[in-house]
Write a protein that holds these residues in place. Structure first.
Motif, PDB file in Angstrom:
ATOM      1  N   THR A   1      86.289  11.529  67.998  1.00  0.00           N
ATOM      2  CA  THR A   1      87.713  11.373  67.645  1.00  0.00           C
ATOM      3  C   THR A   1      88.003  10.080  66.907  1.00  0.00           C
ATOM      4  OG1 THR A   1      88.171  10.312  69.761  1.00  0.00           O
ATOM      5  CG2 THR A   1      88.336  12.717  69.664  1.00  0.00           C
ATOM      6  N   GLY A   2      87.122   9.082  67.026  1.00  0.00           N
ATOM      7  CA  GLY A   2      87.372   7.779  66.406  1.00  0.00           C
ATOM      8  C   GLY A   2      88.218   6.842  67.258  1.00  0.00           C
ATOM      9  N   ASN A   3      88.606   7.277  68.484  1.00  0.00           N
ATOM     10  CA  ASN A   3      89.440   6.484  69.376  1.00  0.00           C
ATOM     11  C   ASN A   3      88.530   5.715  70.322  1.00  0.00           C
ATOM     12  OD1 ASN A   3      91.150   5.625  71.554  1.00  0.00           O
ATOM     13  ND2 ASN A   3      92.655   7.165  70.905  1.00  0.00           N
ATOM     14  N   VAL A   4      88.600   4.337  70.256  1.00  0.00           N
ATOM     15  CA  VAL A   4      87.709   3.507  71.050  1.00  0.00           C
ATOM     16  C   VAL A   4      88.017   3.670  72.537  1.00  0.00           C
ATOM     17  CG1 VAL A   4      86.950   1.135  71.518  1.00  0.00           C
ATOM     18  CG2 VAL A   4      87.469   1.862  69.177  1.00  0.00           C
ATOM     19  N   GLN A   5      89.298   3.787  72.925  1.00  0.00           N
ATOM     20  CA  GLN A   5      89.643   3.942  74.318  1.00  0.00           C
ATOM     21  C   GLN A   5      89.025   5.227  74.897  1.00  0.00           C
ATOM     22  OE1 GLN A   5      91.697   3.185  71.932  1.00  0.00           O
ATOM     23  NE2 GLN A   5      93.002   1.414  72.500  1.00  0.00           N
ATOM     24  N   THR A   6      89.022   6.287  74.100  1.00  0.00           N
ATOM     25  CA  THR A   6      88.428   7.553  74.559  1.00  0.00           C
ATOM     26  C   THR A   6      86.938   7.392  74.795  1.00  0.00           C
ATOM     27  OG1 THR A   6      90.091   8.809  73.307  1.00  0.00           O
ATOM     28  CG2 THR A   6      88.075   9.985  73.989  1.00  0.00           C
ATOM     29  N   TYR A   7      86.255   6.681  73.854  1.00  0.00           N
ATOM     30  CA  TYR A   7      84.812   6.477  74.010  1.00  0.00           C
ATOM     31  C   TYR A   7      84.517   5.670  75.281  1.00  0.00           C
ATOM     32  CZ  TYR A   7      84.468   7.908  69.105  1.00  0.00           C
ATOM     33  OH  TYR A   7      84.537   8.583  67.945  1.00  0.00           O
ATOM     34  N   LEU A   8      85.364   4.564  75.543  1.00  0.00           N
ATOM     35  CA  LEU A   8      85.143   3.744  76.729  1.00  0.00           C
ATOM     36  C   LEU A   8      85.423   4.538  78.002  1.00  0.00           C
ATOM     37  CD1 LEU A   8      86.726   0.327  75.586  1.00  0.00           C
ATOM     38  CD2 LEU A   8      84.293   0.845  75.966  1.00  0.00           C
ATOM     39  N   SER A   9      86.467   5.350  77.980  1.00  0.00           N
ATOM     40  CA  SER A   9      86.773   6.188  79.153  1.00  0.00           C
ATOM     41  C   SER A   9      85.626   7.142  79.444  1.00  0.00           C
ATOM     42  CB  SER A   9      88.065   6.977  78.915  1.00  0.00           C
ATOM     43  OG  SER A   9      89.158   6.099  78.693  1.00  0.00           O
ATOM     44  N   ALA A  10      85.075   7.761  78.394  1.00  0.00           N
ATOM     45  CA  ALA A  10      83.957   8.687  78.580  1.00  0.00           C
ATOM     46  C   ALA A  10      82.734   7.950  79.091  1.00  0.00           C
ATOM     47  CB  ALA A  10      83.630   9.399  77.253  1.00  0.00           C
ATOM     48  N   LEU A  11      82.532   6.706  78.609  1.00  0.00           N
ATOM     49  CA  LEU A  11      81.395   5.921  79.064  1.00  0.00           C
ATOM     50  C   LEU A  11      81.540   5.564  80.541  1.00  0.00           C
ATOM     51  CD1 LEU A  11      78.770   4.375  78.409  1.00  0.00           C
ATOM     52  CD2 LEU A  11      80.201   2.421  77.742  1.00  0.00           C
ATOM     53  N   LEU A  12      82.748   5.132  80.942  1.00  0.00           N
ATOM     54  CA  LEU A  12      82.954   4.790  82.341  1.00  0.00           C
ATOM     55  C   LEU A  12      82.826   6.027  83.232  1.00  0.00           C
ATOM     56  CD1 LEU A  12      85.964   2.299  81.998  1.00  0.00           C
ATOM     57  CD2 LEU A  12      83.597   1.766  82.621  1.00  0.00           C
ATOM     58  N   ALA A  13      83.368   7.161  82.772  1.00  0.00           N
ATOM     59  CA  ALA A  13      83.265   8.395  83.561  1.00  0.00           C
ATOM     60  C   ALA A  13      81.815   8.797  83.714  1.00  0.00           C
ATOM     61  CB  ALA A  13      84.060   9.517  82.890  1.00  0.00           C
ATOM     62  N   GLY A  14      81.065   8.666  82.681  1.00  0.00           N
ATOM     63  CA  GLY A  14      79.650   9.022  82.763  1.00  0.00           C
ATOM     64  C   GLY A  14      78.909   8.097  83.689  1.00  0.00           C
ATOM     65  N   SER A  15      79.250   6.784  83.603  1.00  0.00           N
ATOM     66  CA  SER A  15      78.590   5.829  84.496  1.00  0.00           C
ATOM     67  C   SER A  15      78.942   6.131  85.942  1.00  0.00           C
ATOM     68  CB  SER A  15      79.011   4.393  84.134  1.00  0.00           C
ATOM     69  OG  SER A  15      78.645   4.114  82.784  1.00  0.00           O
ATOM     70  N   PHE A  16      80.228   6.480  86.186  1.00  0.00           N
ATOM     71  CA  PHE A  16      80.657   6.810  87.528  1.00  0.00           C
ATOM     72  C   PHE A  16      79.910   8.034  88.060  1.00  0.00           C
ATOM     73  CE2 PHE A  16      83.639   8.997  90.422  1.00  0.00           C
ATOM     74  CZ  PHE A  16      83.763   8.014  91.388  1.00  0.00           C
ATOM     75  N   VAL A  17      79.742   9.057  87.232  1.00  0.00           N
ATOM     76  CA  VAL A  17      79.017  10.271  87.648  1.00  0.00           C
ATOM     77  C   VAL A  17      77.571   9.941  87.952  1.00  0.00           C
ATOM     78  CG1 VAL A  17      78.159  12.521  86.856  1.00  0.00           C
ATOM     79  CG2 VAL A  17      80.547  11.867  86.440  1.00  0.00           C
ATOM     80  N   LEU A  18      76.957   9.103  87.107  1.00  0.00           N
ATOM     81  CA  LEU A  18      75.561   8.725  87.344  1.00  0.00           C
ATOM     82  C   LEU A  18      75.422   7.926  88.635  1.00  0.00           C
ATOM     83  CD1 LEU A  18      74.385   7.744  83.734  1.00  0.00           C
ATOM     84  CD2 LEU A  18      73.727   9.765  85.070  1.00  0.00           C
TER      85      LEU A  18
END
Length: 666
Positions: free
Chosen positions: A635-652
């Protein structure tokens, strides 16, 4: 020069002429005709010199090792015996006449350069087969002839008939070549060599372990190449090619190769009585079936094609009773008069204004217009019918005498059953041969077809060679007492019994046909020219086909109307419709082989399209969907990328805690 050097030049010169013709055909068209005629002519002269030097004496052998091949070496070898040198003379003479003839017959053909080069290559390949002393080198010439026939029969590739005929000739002959090649390998495995002299020596010493299997495998290739039953169906269709090509194939190359091969290796076949009986039956069916079919054809070239099949049957019959001298003698005699017949037919076709096919029922007024073709074809038809003193009489008698001696037990090379089979079939075929020869002459030169427009005097190049070939047609048989040295010293003189019997049945066949023609002519005289009068048992489709205008490529429509006075229909009666189609063998092969193969091909195509391609399309579709999903995530939205990164880290992290807990509990 030594004899072996001259022999090497005989096939080499036409090969070089073919190569030069292909290279210069476009850039220097003025050299095409000299390059077509002169190398072949010189090769023919050298073949005569080689024959004179060999003189019917001991065979001349020469060889050089090509390359190490393992246990069975391949040699570039020459084997010049009486049979080889005489057949080479025939090939050189007929090929030279065909090249000269073609300069007139195809003078306006834009593809003449490639045609002439292929004829030269065809000639070189046959000469290689004739002189070769090694079976693998012989096989090279054998296969080159196959590809040359494919291109030459399909010369008029614009017409569907020529395309189909060339493909059929290639496939049918290749069908026989597969077991033929296996047979060659089996023969080499048993004898330890591809050299003809080595093989014959091993056979003489009892070194052949599987004679019947080897002989039958080799006969499959011979049946295909020499158009013997059941692989003969390609030859009548091959008439779609230029007439000079037909003369070359029928008289001196291709179909003669199989007969010559068996004659060369006859001791191999003689080791198996069963194989000789099979060859005898094959020859008998070929002789009688082709004679009946020839009597029902309307196209002049198809009549001659079936005639060739039948005469090759005589040669096979001579080999089946263990007499290669009679077989090769008839091969030489037949080559002379059959070349005359085809080339004279070409003059008739040319004068009638057609190209490669001509319906005899539509011919009229040609005897006076083409006197050269008329007289030479008359002589050649008399030779074909085995009327003395023409060449065909002496050579056909040699075959019948050999069969008689075998049948009566005077010779023990082959079983008596083979002798009786060949003798009876040969006499029946003699009646049929005289019948269709008489019918051809009557319809072609005495027919009631409307007279065609006069296309002028035929080229000298076409008419002169007819008289050249008429000389051996008349005189070759008279040399029967002189040429015995070239035939292993074996006498070829006719006996009184077979001479009287075969000549008598031939006269009966000719006279009955003439009487039938007079009867049908009287019937047709009460009908206006152009109307179709058919035998009551004739197929309606055949009657309708005869009433249609016959069209061929090159010179235009065949003019004239059909002559209803056809003695063949009267003589054959209900059998005519079957004989006209070659006894439906093509239809049978279509049902047994062509349609199953086409069905299998359709099944493979379906599996490829619906099964294999499904996986291919599925993998492509999966990759495309994955790419679409990934593309939408960008999407080009940095906040979306950071949210996805944190969610992925949380799942891991949760997954790691769960995994550690499970391991601790266990």
């Amino acid at each position: 020069m030594t004899t072996t050097t001259l022999a090497v030049l005989v096939p080499l010169l036409p090969f070089l002429g073919a190569a030069a013709g292909l290279l210069l055909g476009r850039t220097a068209p003025g050299y095409v005709r000299p390059l077509a005629v002169l190398p072949t002519l010189v090769a023919a002269v050298l073949a005569v010199v080689v024959a004179a030097r060999q003189g019917g004496g001991p065979a001349i052998d020469a060889a050089t090792r090509l390359t190490p091949t393992g246990s069975v070496p391949i040699d570039l070898a020459l084997h010049l015996d009486g049979f080889a040198v005489l057949v080479a003379v025939l090939v050189g003479l007929v090929a030279t006449c065909v090249q000269i003839y073609s300069t007139g017959y195809l003078r306006d053909d834009p593809r003449y350069p490639s045609y002439a080069a292929l004829v030269s290559l065809f000639t070189a390949a046959m000469l290689l087969v004739v002189y070769s002393g090694d079976l693998m080198v012989l096989m090279v010439g054998w296969e080159i002839m196959g590809i040359c026939s494919y291109f030459l029969v399909g010369h008029y590739w614009e017409t569907p008939e020529a395309r189909a005929a060339s493909l059929k000739a290639f496939l049918v002959t290749k069908l026989g070549d597969v077991p033929f090649l296996i047979g060659l390998f089996a023969l080499a495995a048993d004898t330890g060599t591809f050299r003809i002299t080595g093989i014959l020596g091993a056979v003489a010493n009892g070194g052949l372990d599987h004679p019947t299997v080897i002989a039958l495998l080799l006969l499959a290739g011979v049946a295909g190449k020499s158009a013997q039953f059941p692989l003969h169906t390609w030859l009548p269709d091959a008439m779609a090619g230029p007439t000079p090509v037909s003369a070359l194939i029928h008289a001196a190359t291709m179909v003669a190769a199989g007969i010559y091969f068996v004659a060369r290796l006859l001791p191999v076949f003689a080791e198996s009585g069963a194989a000789l009986v099979v060859l005898a039956v094959m020859a008998a069916v070929t002789m009688i079936g082709s004679g009946l079919s020839a009597l029902a054809q309307d196209d002049i070239k198809r009549v001659l094609a079936y005639s060739t099949i039948g005469q090759l049957g005589y040669m096979s019959g001579a080999l089946a009773v263990g007499d290669r001298g009679a077989a090769v003698f008839h091969l030489l005699s037949h080559g002379a008069f059959k070349a005359v017949l085809f080339l004279a037919a070409g003059v008739v076709i040319h004068a009638a204004g057609t190209n490669s096919l001509a319906a005899m029922s539509r011919m009229g007024g040609l005897a006076k217009r083409v006197p050269d073709a008329y007289w030479t074809m008359t002589v050649a038809l008399l030779a074909l019918a085995a009327i003395p003193p023409f060449a065909g009489f002496f050579s056909k008698e040699a075959v019948l005498v050999a069969a008689e001696h075998t049948a009566l037990g005077d010779r023990h090379v082959a079983p008596a059953a083979a002798g009786w089979t060949v003798l009876v079939a040969g006499l029946l075929a003699a009646v049929l041969t005289a019948a269709y020869a008489t019918r051809l002459w009557l319809l072609a030169f005495r027919g009631r077809g409307a007279e065609v427009p006069d296309h002028g005097r035929q080229p000298v190049a076409m008419t002169a060679v007819l008289w050249v070939l008429a000389i051996p047609t008349i005189a070759f048989g008279l040399t029967v007492g002189v040429i015995t040295d070239w035939f292993d010293g074996h006498s070829l003189t006719p006996t009184v019994t077979t001479a009287v019997l075969s000549t008598g049945v031939a006269l009966v066949g000719g006279l009955v046909t003439y009487a039938a023609w007079r009867h049908t002519t009287a019937l047709a005289a009460r009908t206006p020219v152009g109307a179709v009068v058919a035998h009551p048992d004739a197929e309606p489709a055949l009657v309708e086909a005869e009433a249609m205008t016959h069209h061929t490529a090159g010179y235009g429509d065949t003019p004239g109307t059909p002559d209803p006075a056809d003695p063949g229909r009267l003589l054959l009666g209900p059998l005519h419709r079957h004989a006209a189609t070659g006894f439906h063998l093509d239809a049978l092969y279509t049902k047994l082989f062509v349609r199953p193969v086409q069905a299998a091909a359709s099944l493979v195509r379906f599996l490829d399209r619906e099964v294999v391609d499904t996986y291919v399309r599925g993998s492509g579709t999966g990759a495309r969907l994955l790419g679409t999903a990934v593309r939408r995530a960008q999407t080009g939205n940095v906040q979306t990328y950071l949210s996805a990164l944190l969610a992925g880290s949380f799942v891991l992290a949760i997954a790691a805690v769960v995994f550690a807990t499970v391991n601790a509990g266990s």
